[in-house]
Design an enzyme around this catalytic site. Sequence first.
Site, PDB file in Angstrom:
ATOM      1  N   GLN A 190       1.003  -1.368  -0.034  1.00  0.00           N
ATOM      2  CA  GLN A 190      -0.043  -0.215  -0.283  1.00  0.00           C
ATOM      3  C   GLN A 190       0.503   1.184  -0.068  1.00  0.00           C
ATOM      4  O   GLN A 190       1.066   2.364   1.071  1.00  0.00           O
ATOM      5  CB  GLN A 190      -1.045   0.003   1.420  1.00  0.00           C
ATOM      6  CG  GLN A 190      -1.895   1.196   1.578  1.00  0.00           C
ATOM      7  CD  GLN A 190      -3.086   0.865   0.565  1.00  0.00           C
ATOM      8  OE1 GLN A 190      -3.219  -0.097   0.418  1.00  0.00           O
ATOM      9  NE2 GLN A 190      -3.596   1.684  -0.118  1.00  0.00           N
ATOM     10  N   PHE A 191       1.136   1.227  -1.185  1.00  0.00           N
ATOM     11  CA  PHE A 191       2.225   2.720  -1.067  1.00  0.00           C
ATOM     12  C   PHE A 191       1.955   4.002  -0.606  1.00  0.00           C
ATOM     13  O   PHE A 191       2.619   4.784  -0.298  1.00  0.00           O
ATOM     14  CB  PHE A 191       2.622   2.789  -2.401  1.00  0.00           C
ATOM     15  CG  PHE A 191       3.066   4.061  -3.346  1.00  0.00           C
ATOM     16  CD1 PHE A 191       4.050   4.457  -2.925  1.00  0.00           C
ATOM     17  CD2 PHE A 191       2.429   5.305  -3.737  1.00  0.00           C
ATOM     18  CE1 PHE A 191       5.027   5.440  -3.422  1.00  0.00           C
ATOM     19  CE2 PHE A 191       3.170   6.609  -4.391  1.00  0.00           C
ATOM     20  CZ  PHE A 191       4.433   6.389  -3.778  1.00  0.00           C
ATOM     21  N   THR A 192       0.967   4.270  -0.462  1.00  0.00           N
ATOM     22  CA  THR A 192       0.023   5.509  -0.429  1.00  0.00           C
ATOM     23  C   THR A 192      -0.570   5.752   1.222  1.00  0.00           C
ATOM     24  O   THR A 192      -0.391   7.118   1.632  1.00  0.00           O
ATOM     25  CB  THR A 192      -1.854   5.883  -0.499  1.00  0.00           C
ATOM     26  OG1 THR A 192      -2.592   4.301  -0.410  1.00  0.00           O
ATOM     27  CG2 THR A 192      -2.074   5.683  -2.374  1.00  0.00           C
TER      28      THR A 192
END
Length: 145
Positions: free
Chosen positions: A78-80
């Site tokens: 989950q990069f964000t």
Amino acid sequence: MIALIQRVKNAKVEVDNQTVGQINQGLLVLLGVEKDDTPALADKLLKKVVSYRVFNDDDDKMNLSLKDINGELLVVSQFTLAADTSKGLRPGFSVAATPSDAQKLYEYFVAQSKTMDFDTQTGEFGADMQVSLVNDGPVTFSLRV
């Protein structure tokens, strides 16, 4: 390193309409990797994730961990989660790890969880994923190390 954990009755992740990971009772772990994260931090976070007491005991109190209930893990990159949202109306990602560094630590985290004998399923790093879940409670916590 950041883990957004959700206690679930079930969860799955799909890529191109194909299920790539699916669990029953356990934790959905959305994992964000930042620039200065290391394998040692990943180990520390994993220990916290599997030991965090978010499941109910016989008295309906959150006293049991994933280890205690022999639950399952679904780990999704989950990069964000590494976004800086303190200014303006658009997130910044200057503290996020590079994709190659993040993938290495994500894969390390997953590999380590499997050595702990948890049924560990995953998403597909960097893919456009659709995650569905039945959040039990709802119970959601953000863990950082």
